[in-house]
Write a protein that holds these residues in place. Structure first.
Motif, PDB file in Angstrom:
ATOM      1  N   ALA A  25       0.934  -1.144  -0.061  1.00 18.36           N
ATOM      2  CA  ALA A  25      -0.055  -0.150  -0.095  1.00 18.36           C
ATOM      3  C   ALA A  25       0.819   1.192  -0.217  1.00 18.36           C
ATOM      4  CB  ALA A  25      -0.880   0.024   1.140  1.00 18.36           C
ATOM      5  N   ALA A  26       1.959   1.284   0.903  1.00 18.23           N
ATOM      6  CA  ALA A  26       2.730   2.410   0.812  1.00 18.23           C
ATOM      7  C   ALA A  26       3.450   2.624  -0.248  1.00 18.23           C
ATOM      8  CB  ALA A  26       3.778   2.053   1.989  1.00 18.23           C
ATOM      9  N   ALA A  27       3.943   1.373  -1.054  1.00 18.63           N
ATOM     10  CA  ALA A  27       4.544   1.733  -2.370  1.00 18.63           C
ATOM     11  C   ALA A  27       3.789   2.339  -3.319  1.00 18.63           C
ATOM     12  CB  ALA A  27       4.937   0.346  -3.066  1.00 18.63           C
ATOM     13  N   ARG A  28       2.445   2.027  -3.274  1.00 16.95           N
ATOM     14  CA  ARG A  28       1.386   2.759  -4.449  1.00 16.95           C
ATOM     15  C   ARG A  28       1.309   4.084  -3.881  1.00 16.95           C
ATOM     16  NH1 ARG A  28      -3.335   0.640  -3.370  1.00 16.95           N
ATOM     17  NH2 ARG A  28      -2.733  -1.082  -2.367  1.00 16.95           N
ATOM     18  N   ARG A  29       1.006   4.282  -2.836  1.00 24.69           N
ATOM     19  CA  ARG A  29       0.692   5.860  -2.365  1.00 24.69           C
ATOM     20  C   ARG A  29       1.895   6.573  -2.488  1.00 24.69           C
ATOM     21  NH1 ARG A  29      -4.397   7.678  -0.511  1.00 24.69           N
ATOM     22  NH2 ARG A  29      -5.527   5.757   0.143  1.00 24.69           N
ATOM     23  N   PHE A  30       3.129   6.023  -2.305  1.00 21.72           N
ATOM     24  CA  PHE A  30       4.333   6.967  -2.335  1.00 21.72           C
ATOM     25  C   PHE A  30       4.570   7.254  -3.547  1.00 21.72           C
ATOM     26  CE2 PHE A  30       6.104   5.411   1.969  1.00 21.72           C
ATOM     27  CZ  PHE A  30       5.600   6.451   2.404  1.00 21.72           C
ATOM     28  N   ALA A  31       4.515   6.310  -4.737  1.00 22.21           N
ATOM     29  CA  ALA A  31       4.572   6.364  -6.040  1.00 22.21           C
ATOM     30  C   ALA A  31       3.636   7.347  -6.681  1.00 22.21           C
ATOM     31  CB  ALA A  31       4.609   4.917  -6.714  1.00 22.21           C
ATOM     32  N   GLU A  32       2.350   7.382  -6.101  1.00 21.68           N
ATOM     33  CA  GLU A  32       1.317   8.191  -6.754  1.00 21.68           C
ATOM     34  C   GLU A  32       1.467   9.543  -6.452  1.00 21.68           C
ATOM     35  OE1 GLU A  32      -3.425   7.821  -8.193  1.00 21.68           O
ATOM     36  OE2 GLU A  32      -2.364   6.241  -6.805  1.00 21.68           O
ATOM     37  N   HIS A  33       1.493   9.812  -4.897  1.00 19.68           N
ATOM     38  CA  HIS A  33       1.277  11.065  -4.272  1.00 19.68           C
ATOM     39  C   HIS A  33       2.566  11.682  -3.777  1.00 19.68           C
ATOM     40  CE1 HIS A  33      -2.728   9.120  -4.081  1.00 19.68           C
ATOM     41  NE2 HIS A  33      -3.101  10.334  -4.513  1.00 19.68           N
ATOM     42  N   GLY A  34       3.831  10.941  -3.841  1.00 20.14           N
ATOM     43  CA  GLY A  34       4.926  11.323  -3.421  1.00 20.14           C
ATOM     44  C   GLY A  34       5.070  10.766  -1.742  1.00 20.14           C
TER      45      GLY A  34
ATOM     46  N   ALA B 291       5.947  13.270   0.758  1.00 23.89           N
ATOM     47  CA  ALA B 291       5.327  14.186   1.690  1.00 23.89           C
ATOM     48  C   ALA B 291       3.901  14.273   1.456  1.00 23.89           C
ATOM     49  CB  ALA B 291       5.910  15.597   1.252  1.00 23.89           C
ATOM     50  N   GLY B 292       3.331  13.884   0.168  1.00 20.14           N
ATOM     51  CA  GLY B 292       1.944  13.831  -0.003  1.00 20.14           C
ATOM     52  C   GLY B 292       1.137  12.669   0.497  1.00 20.14           C
ATOM     53  N   THR B 293       1.712  11.576   1.246  1.00 18.86           N
ATOM     54  CA  THR B 293       0.987  10.696   1.515  1.00 18.86           C
ATOM     55  C   THR B 293       1.010  10.732   3.175  1.00 18.86           C
ATOM     56  OG1 THR B 293       2.940   9.377   1.441  1.00 18.86           O
ATOM     57  CG2 THR B 293       1.467   9.215  -0.383  1.00 18.86           C
ATOM     58  N   ALA B 294      -0.236  10.427   3.737  1.00 20.75           N
ATOM     59  CA  ALA B 294      -0.419  10.493   5.261  1.00 20.75           C
ATOM     60  C   ALA B 294      -0.474   8.796   5.578  1.00 20.75           C
ATOM     61  CB  ALA B 294      -1.713  11.169   5.574  1.00 20.75           C
ATOM     62  N   LEU B 295       0.253   8.827   6.743  1.00 27.32           N
ATOM     63  CA  LEU B 295       0.108   7.226   7.264  1.00 27.32           C
ATOM     64  C   LEU B 295      -0.923   6.823   7.288  1.00 27.32           C
ATOM     65  CD1 LEU B 295       3.487   7.170   9.392  1.00 27.32           C
ATOM     66  CD2 LEU B 295       3.188   6.575   7.105  1.00 27.32           C
ATOM     67  N   GLU B 296      -2.189   7.583   7.804  1.00 30.33           N
ATOM     68  CA  GLU B 296      -3.457   7.257   8.005  1.00 30.33           C
ATOM     69  C   GLU B 296      -3.844   6.656   6.748  1.00 30.33           C
ATOM     70  OE1 GLU B 296      -5.098   8.706  10.935  1.00 30.33           O
ATOM     71  OE2 GLU B 296      -6.789   7.345  10.348  1.00 30.33           O
ATOM     72  N   ASP B 297      -3.778   7.241   5.517  1.00 29.28           N
ATOM     73  CA  ASP B 297      -4.161   6.499   4.406  1.00 29.28           C
ATOM     74  C   ASP B 297      -3.745   5.248   4.093  1.00 29.28           C
ATOM     75  OD1 ASP B 297      -5.320   9.027   4.253  1.00 29.28           O
ATOM     76  OD2 ASP B 297      -4.253  10.061   2.909  1.00 29.28           O
TER      77      ASP B 297
ATOM     78  N   ALA C 124      11.467   5.347   7.762  1.00 30.30           N
ATOM     79  CA  ALA C 124      11.816   3.825   8.029  1.00 30.30           C
ATOM     80  C   ALA C 124      10.884   2.969   6.906  1.00 30.30           C
ATOM     81  CB  ALA C 124      11.945   3.255   9.454  1.00 30.30           C
ATOM     82  N   LEU C 125       9.612   3.157   6.918  1.00 26.94           N
ATOM     83  CA  LEU C 125       8.491   2.717   6.033  1.00 26.94           C
ATOM     84  C   LEU C 125       8.876   3.058   4.621  1.00 26.94           C
ATOM     85  CD1 LEU C 125       5.846   1.244   5.342  1.00 26.94           C
ATOM     86  CD2 LEU C 125       4.854   3.470   5.492  1.00 26.94           C
ATOM     87  N   PHE C 126       9.305   4.411   4.044  1.00 26.76           N
ATOM     88  CA  PHE C 126       9.816   4.473   3.102  1.00 26.76           C
ATOM     89  C   PHE C 126      11.024   3.614   2.535  1.00 26.76           C
ATOM     90  CE2 PHE C 126      12.118   6.587  -0.486  1.00 26.76           C
ATOM     91  CZ  PHE C 126      11.126   7.021  -1.556  1.00 26.76           C
ATOM     92  N   ARG C 127      11.930   3.574   3.510  1.00 20.12           N
ATOM     93  CA  ARG C 127      13.161   2.787   3.299  1.00 20.12           C
ATOM     94  C   ARG C 127      12.926   1.620   3.003  1.00 20.12           C
ATOM     95  NH1 ARG C 127      17.032   5.174   6.192  1.00 20.12           N
ATOM     96  NH2 ARG C 127      15.588   5.432   8.034  1.00 20.12           N
ATOM     97  N   ALA C 128      11.907   0.824   3.587  1.00 22.91           N
ATOM     98  CA  ALA C 128      11.962  -0.379   3.159  1.00 22.91           C
ATOM     99  C   ALA C 128      11.130  -0.713   1.894  1.00 22.91           C
ATOM    100  CB  ALA C 128      10.692  -1.210   4.351  1.00 22.91           C
ATOM    101  N   VAL C 129      10.231   0.388   1.472  1.00 25.37           N
ATOM    102  CA  VAL C 129       9.621   0.421   0.339  1.00 25.37           C
ATOM    103  C   VAL C 129      10.959   0.483  -0.903  1.00 25.37           C
ATOM    104  CG1 VAL C 129       8.094   1.290  -1.338  1.00 25.37           C
ATOM    105  CG2 VAL C 129       7.367   0.954   0.997  1.00 25.37           C
ATOM    106  N   HIS C 130      11.430   1.384  -0.701  1.00 23.55           N
ATOM    107  CA  HIS C 130      12.571   1.644  -1.673  1.00 23.55           C
ATOM    108  C   HIS C 130      13.776   0.524  -1.639  1.00 23.55           C
ATOM    109  CE1 HIS C 130      16.550   3.341  -2.458  1.00 23.55           C
ATOM    110  NE2 HIS C 130      16.129   3.923  -3.277  1.00 23.55           N
ATOM    111  N   GLU C 131      14.033  -0.177  -0.496  1.00 28.61           N
ATOM    112  CA  GLU C 131      14.813  -1.348  -0.872  1.00 28.61           C
ATOM    113  C   GLU C 131      14.298  -2.624  -1.601  1.00 28.61           C
ATOM    114  OE1 GLU C 131      16.872  -2.805   2.708  1.00 28.61           O
ATOM    115  OE2 GLU C 131      17.783  -0.681   3.224  1.00 28.61           O
ATOM    116  N   GLN C 132      12.843  -2.635  -1.245  1.00 28.89           N
ATOM    117  CA  GLN C 132      12.044  -3.654  -1.881  1.00 28.89           C
ATOM    118  C   GLN C 132      12.153  -3.752  -3.589  1.00 28.89           C
ATOM    119  OE1 GLN C 132       7.925  -5.466  -0.704  1.00 28.89           O
ATOM    120  NE2 GLN C 132       7.888  -3.756  -1.905  1.00 28.89           N
TER     121      GLN C 132
ATOM    122  N   GLY D   1      10.487   3.953 -11.035  1.00 25.23           N
ATOM    123  CA  GLY D   1      10.969   5.433 -11.505  1.00 25.23           C
ATOM    124  C   GLY D   1      10.816   6.488 -10.593  1.00 25.23           C
ATOM    125  N   ARG D   2       9.551   6.469  -9.988  1.00 20.51           N
ATOM    126  CA  ARG D   2       9.299   7.770  -9.209  1.00 20.51           C
ATOM    127  C   ARG D   2       9.771   7.624  -7.699  1.00 20.51           C
ATOM    128  NH1 ARG D   2       4.073  11.172  -8.794  1.00 20.51           N
ATOM    129  NH2 ARG D   2       5.479  11.903  -7.034  1.00 20.51           N
TER     130      ARG D   2
END
Lengths: 219, 219
Positions: free
Chosen positions: B28-37, B39-45, B66-74, B115-116
Motif C-alpha cells: 500500500a505504501a509503495a502505491r501511495r508513495f509512487a502516486e502522491h509522493g 510528503a503527499g501521503t499520510a500514514l493514516e491513508d 523507515a517505512l519508505f526505506r523498506a519500500v525503497h529497498e524492496q 521510477g518515481r
DNA sequence: CATACGACATACACAGCGTATGTTTCCGAC
DNA sequence: GTCGGAAACATACGCTGTGTATGTCGTATG
C-alpha cells in the motif's frame, strides 16, 4: 487610482520598505532552503531571520511553495545571466562558447544555493511537472540551442535533438548535484573529471586520459 | 525464550498474520508513495488501505522514513533481480549483456513504482547522502562493474571510472524519470530515442540515426 | 485632517507525525 | 485447561507547522 508615484517610476517610502523586506525574505529563504531543504525549513524561521513574523511572509507570498518558486526563479535567472556572459566571450566560436558555458554552469552548481535549490529541492517543492516546465525555460532551452548549433556545425551527429538535450541536461544536473555535495577540497578534481567525461560523451570520440578533449574539443 | 517454532523455520499463525500485514503495508505504501509522493501521503491513508490504523504502521516501522526505506529497498532489489536476469542471458558477450541490462533497466523505470520512487522521492525522503549511499549498493555498483568490463574489453577508453559510472548512473536516472513521467502511448518512442542517445554517448562513435548502434553496439 | 489602504503582527483552526497507553488475541508452560 | 505474558495491533494525546482570519499601525491621498 492611488499611488500615482509608482506609475512614474519613483517609489514611495512605503513601497521601498516593502520591497526591501520582500528581498530580505527571498535572501533568507534562499539560505534556509539551500541548507535545510524545502520540507526542513519552517516559515517561522525564515521570518525570524528578518526580525519579522510569518505574517510578513504570507503577505508577500501566497504560500510556502510560492516563496520557493520566487527563490528558484531568482536563482535560475542569475545562473542564466552568468552562463550567457561566459559564452558571449566566444561569440565567433560555437564550440568554445559551448565549452565556456559548460564550465560556468558547473561553477554555478558548485554553489549550494544553486545546486541544491535547483536540482534537489525544486523538483520536490514545485512538483516534477512544473519543475520540468521551468527548466524548459532556463537551462534546458539553452542546452537544446547549443546542441542544435553543434549539430549544424557538424560537431555532433544528428540524433533526436530533444532527447539528446534532455540527456545532456540530466548529465549536467547530475554533475551539478555531485559538485554541490562534494567537499571543498575535492571540488576541483571532481569538476575536472566531469569535464573529461562530458567531453568524451559529447565529443563522442575516444579521449586521451591526459588530453581530455574529444574531437569536438568541448572541454 | 518463547516462540521456538520461529527458530526451526516454521511460522506460527501469529507470525504469518503479522508478516502478511507488514507486506500489505509495504504494498500500500509503495502505491501511495509512487502516486502522491513521500510528503503527499499520510500514514493514516496507508493504514486505511489495509483496513488498519496508524498504530499498525508504527508497530512494524519506526517512522515514516523507515517505512519508505523498506519500500525503497524492496523496489531496488526487485529491479536488480530483473536486470541481472536479463544480463545473464548473454553470459558470453559483455557488450550484449550490458545492452540487455540497459534495456531492462529502462523498462523498470517505465513503471512508476520504480521510477518515481527511486529517482524522485527517495532522495527527498532518505536525504541525498543516504540515497546516494544506497544507490552505491544497487544500481551504481552494477554500472561501475559494467563500465570496468567495457573498459577492459577495450570498448571504451580508460577514463576516471568512478566519475564515468556516476555520469552514466545519472544519465540512466534521468531517462528513468522521464520514462516514468511519460504518458503511456509515447513511452516506446521515448525509450527508443534514449537507447539511441545512450548508445551514442557510451559507444562514443557517430551513430547512424536509423541504426542506433555505435561501434560498441550497446543498444 | 479625516479616511482608506497597504504592510505587517496576532490569534486561531486544522492536518499530520510521533509517542504513550490501552486492549485483544494467541502462544507456551505448568 | 488455564494462566501468565507477550506480540499485534487500536486509541488517545501532544506537538509542530501550514494556512487563514482578524486586528493594528503608519502612511499616502482628497
Amino acid at each position: 487610482m492611488s499611488y500615482a508615484l509608482g506609475m512614474s517610476g519613483v517609489k514611495s517610502r512605503r513601497e521601498q520598505y516593502s520591497e526591501a523586506t520582500r528581498a530580505a525574505l527571498l535572501a533568507a529563504a534562499a539560505r534556509r532552503f539551500a541548507e535545510h531543504g524545502f520540507a526542513g525549513t519552517a516559515l517561522e524561521d525564515v521570518a525570524a531571520d528578518i526580525q519579522a513574523t510569518r505574517g510578513a511572509v504570507y503577505h508577500h507570498f501566497a504560500n510556502k511553495t510560492a516563496l520557493f518558486r520566487a527563490v528558484h526563479e531568482q536563482a535560475e535567472t542569475a545562473m542564466l545571466k552568468r552562463v550567457e556572459a561566459a559564452a558571449a566571450v566566444h561569440a565567433d566560436d560555437v564550440l568554445a562558447a559551448a565549452g565556456a558555458a559548460l564550465e560556468e554552469f558547473l561553477d554555478c552548481c558548485c554553489e549550494p544555493e544553486y545546486g541544491r535549490l535547483v536540482w534537489q529541492e525544486a523538483p520536490l517543492a514545485l512538483g516534477w511537472p512544473e519543475w520540468k516546465a521551468s527548466e524548459e525555460k532556463y537551462a534546458f532551452g539553452m542546452i537544446e540551442q547549443t546542441i542544435n548549433a553543434l549539430m549544424d556545425a557538424g560537431a555532433m551527429p544528428a540524433l533526436p535533438a530533444a532527447t539528446m538535450a534532455r540527456a545532456v541536461f540530466q548529465l549536467l544536473g547530475g554533475a551539478g548535484i555531485e559538485l554541490a555535495m562534494t567537499a571543498e577540497p575535492d571540488k576541483i578534481r571532481v569538476k575536472d573529471e566531469y569535464l573529461q567525461v562530458l567531453g568524451y560523451m559529447l565529443g563522442a570520440g575516444p579521449a586521451e586520459p591526459d588530453g581530455p578533449a574529444g574531437p569536438a574539443g568541448l572541454a
